[in-house]
Design an enzyme around this catalytic site. Structure first.
Site, mmCIF file in Angstrom:
data_model
loop_
_atom_site.group_PDB
_atom_site.id
_atom_site.type_symbol
_atom_site.label_atom_id
_atom_site.label_comp_id
_atom_site.label_asym_id
_atom_site.label_seq_id
_atom_site.Cartn_x
_atom_site.Cartn_y
_atom_site.Cartn_z
ATOM 1 N N HIS A 24 0.838 -1.205 0.000
ATOM 2 C CA HIS A 24 0.000 0.000 0.000
ATOM 3 C C HIS A 24 0.875 1.258 0.000
ATOM 4 C CE1 HIS A 24 -3.627 -2.367 0.801
ATOM 5 N NE2 HIS A 24 -2.894 -3.036 1.663
ATOM 6 N N ASN A 99 -10.102 -4.085 2.934
ATOM 7 C CA ASN A 99 -9.851 -4.146 1.485
ATOM 8 C C ASN A 99 -11.177 -4.008 0.741
ATOM 9 O OD1 ASN A 99 -7.017 -4.542 1.197
ATOM 10 N ND2 ASN A 99 -7.240 -6.670 1.837
#
Ligand code: NDP
Length: 483
Positions: A24, A99
């Site tokens: 990320h 997510n």
């Protein structure tokens, strides 16, 4: 050398970058401030204050990112999208580190570094490598994804239309993990100290919208920051995106006999067994003032919890509760929790954490720095420490689980493909979606050099559904022949 402004400026410039997030990474995330509103009475399942009253609002910060690609890469690349959200509740910070898919690739946290390396660059070519994605052999670990097929359910999500969202405003998010909602035991409430298992679902009010692979490739070339720009500009023009927040709720007794292991994050709880129950809504309504201070320095972790919420025994969740704060300490330093973007808005009193690099708090002044002093601290977690005047029990008494704590098994079973088969049927209800899926996989898999490896992938898709395996093979071999 005596121009100290010049020296300071050059020296500062050389130090302006901080370590990139390993997964990320910093760009291209979408990010914004907003608020969560409790819309339904949740007092039967949690004593969390932010869910304690219908209409109560809680400020939040959200950062949405892709996982594998590094800083500056195109944000419409096919990837799982992370949803890191900090709720600044009046009991401290609660982070939802979710997510846009309800399941994950692995259920054994030991596989996490290998999973991510296999999605990143090859150690020799420094190129993303489909050969490595489908099979990657480390000296001491297993191969990916052919070697770890419990992730095929997640691969179906990744290569479905939802792998390339058209906008962050048109995307759902899911906890994936099982969490707990707990009820505090006090002398003055009737709440009984029991707990429920929950999974969170955050569903877009704008409706799901996705790009086709052709659109996502074109947009990546034309504007690699397409998604972040879309979100920023929508908020700028006061077109505030909204989501509805739900939980699925399961009792511990149901969990003990349920057919799926609820600590296995490659599995969902089917809606038909555990329907969604609304707890709130959320809206994004403010862009950050400064990207670096507000977003780059933000550190999210599933270990940031408030009373009334708790982790489950899911091994991946347990590992993340160590790994995320550990990464933040490496990336931002020991006192990262004091940074304004990470600091709780509610009073936090923890004088046993003192000093350290870049400590810019008042460092608790002259207060004792040891546990058990006569100084009565603010009872921040009264139910955990048993120090609060009203606390009569500890939550942990109610969290006994019959069984043994152990690593997840490496085995693979037929029922590991059952939910993936369910998703394949869901996908089949949308016109043309299964054909697009074949094409999405083919463009990736056709780059795998070994025909043996490609055959192994077809066989695994075939274990989900025979037609799926055949369709992927046909589309992929068609591309292999044409190149
Ligand atoms: P349901 O019919 O109850 O749920 C299907 C869910 O699948 C929908 O609610 C939707 O989730 C999601 N979905 C719909 N279209 C797509 C798509 N194109 N790509 C990805 N997800 C889609 O069936 P089950 O609950 O029995 O689940 C069957 C499969 O659906 C599972 O294998 C799982 O992968 C997937 N799914 C299930 C969820 C759950 O909690 N049960 C949540 C998300 C996906 P949503 O409404 O959140 O958009």
């Amino acid at each position: 050398m005596q121009d100290t402004q010049l020296i300071e400026t050059l020296a500062h410039f050389a130090r302006e970058r901080i370590p990139e997030r390993h997964v990320h990474p910093p760009l291209p995330p979408g990010h914004a401030y907003g608020e969560f509103t409790c819309t339904h009475d949740c007092s039967d399942i949690t004593s969390a204050s932010f869910l304690g009253q219908v209409g109560k609002t809680t400020p939040l910060l959200l950062r949405i990112s892709t996982v594998g690609p590094e800083a500056g890469s195109a944000d419409t690349t096919r990837d799982v999208h992370g949803w890191a959200m900090k709720l600044y509740t009046d009991e401290g910070n609660l982070d939802w580190v979710f997510n846009n898919t309800p399941v994950f690739f692995i259920r054994d946290p030991l596989k996490f570094p290998s999973l991510n390396r296999s999605h990143k660059r090859h150690p020799q070519t420094h190129l993303p490598d489909p050969n490595m994605f489908w099979e990657y052999v480390e000296p001491s670990l297993l191969a990916f994804h052919v070697g770890n097929p419990e992730g095929f359910h997640q691969l179906l999500h990744l290569f479905s239309d939802r792998g390339t969202p058209a906008s962050l405003r048109h995307m759902n998010a899911y906890s994936g993990h099982t969490y707990k909602f707990t009820l505090k035991v006090t002398k003055v409430t009737s709440q009984d100290g029991s707990f429920k298992y929950v999974k969170y679902h955050i569903k877009t009010t704008q409706g799901i919208k996705n790009l086709t692979k052709e659109e996502s490739v074109r947009v990546a070339g034309e504007n690699p920051d397409f998604l972040i720009q879309d979100l920023f500009e929508a908020i700028d023009r006061k077109d505030y995106p909204e989501w509805t927040v739900y939980v699925q709720v399961m009792t511990p007794e149901q969990a003990e006999t349920y057919r799926w292991n609820i600590f296995d994050m490659t599995k969902v709880w089917p809606h038909s067994d555990f329907p969604l129950r609304q707890i709130g809504t959320m809206k994004l309504n403010r862009n950050p003032r400064n990207y670096f201070t507000d977003i780059e320095q933000a550190a999210f972790s599933p270990s940031n919890m408030v009373p009334g919420t708790a982790p489950s025994a899911d091994p991946v969740l347990q590992a993340r509760m160590f790994s995320y704060p550990d990464a933040a300490r490496y990336r931002l330093g020991t006192n990262y929790q004091q940074l304004p973007t990470n600091a709780a808005k509610a009073p936090v009193y923890c004088p046993y954490q003192r000093d350290g690099h870049m400590n810019f708090s008042d460092n608790y002044g002259a207060d004792p720095n040891y546990v058990g002093s006569s100084l009565q601290p603010i009872t921040y977690y009264p139910d955990l420490h048993g120090q609060g005047p009203q606390a009569v029990s500890t939550v942990t008494e109610h969290e006994k689980w019959v069984g043994q704590v152990s690593n997840f098994q490496y085995g693979l079973y037929d029922d590991d493909f059952e939910q993936a088969a369910g998703l394949w049927k869901v996908i089949g209800k949308e016109a043309g979606h299964q054909e697009r899926f074949f094409g999405n996989v083919a463009v990736h898999l056709s780059q795998v050099r070994s025909s043996k490896l490609r055959e192994a992938v077809y066989a695994l898709f075939g274990r989900v559904d025979q037609g799926l395996g055949e369709g992927v093979k046909q589309a992929t071999e068609g591309l292999v022949r044409s190149t």
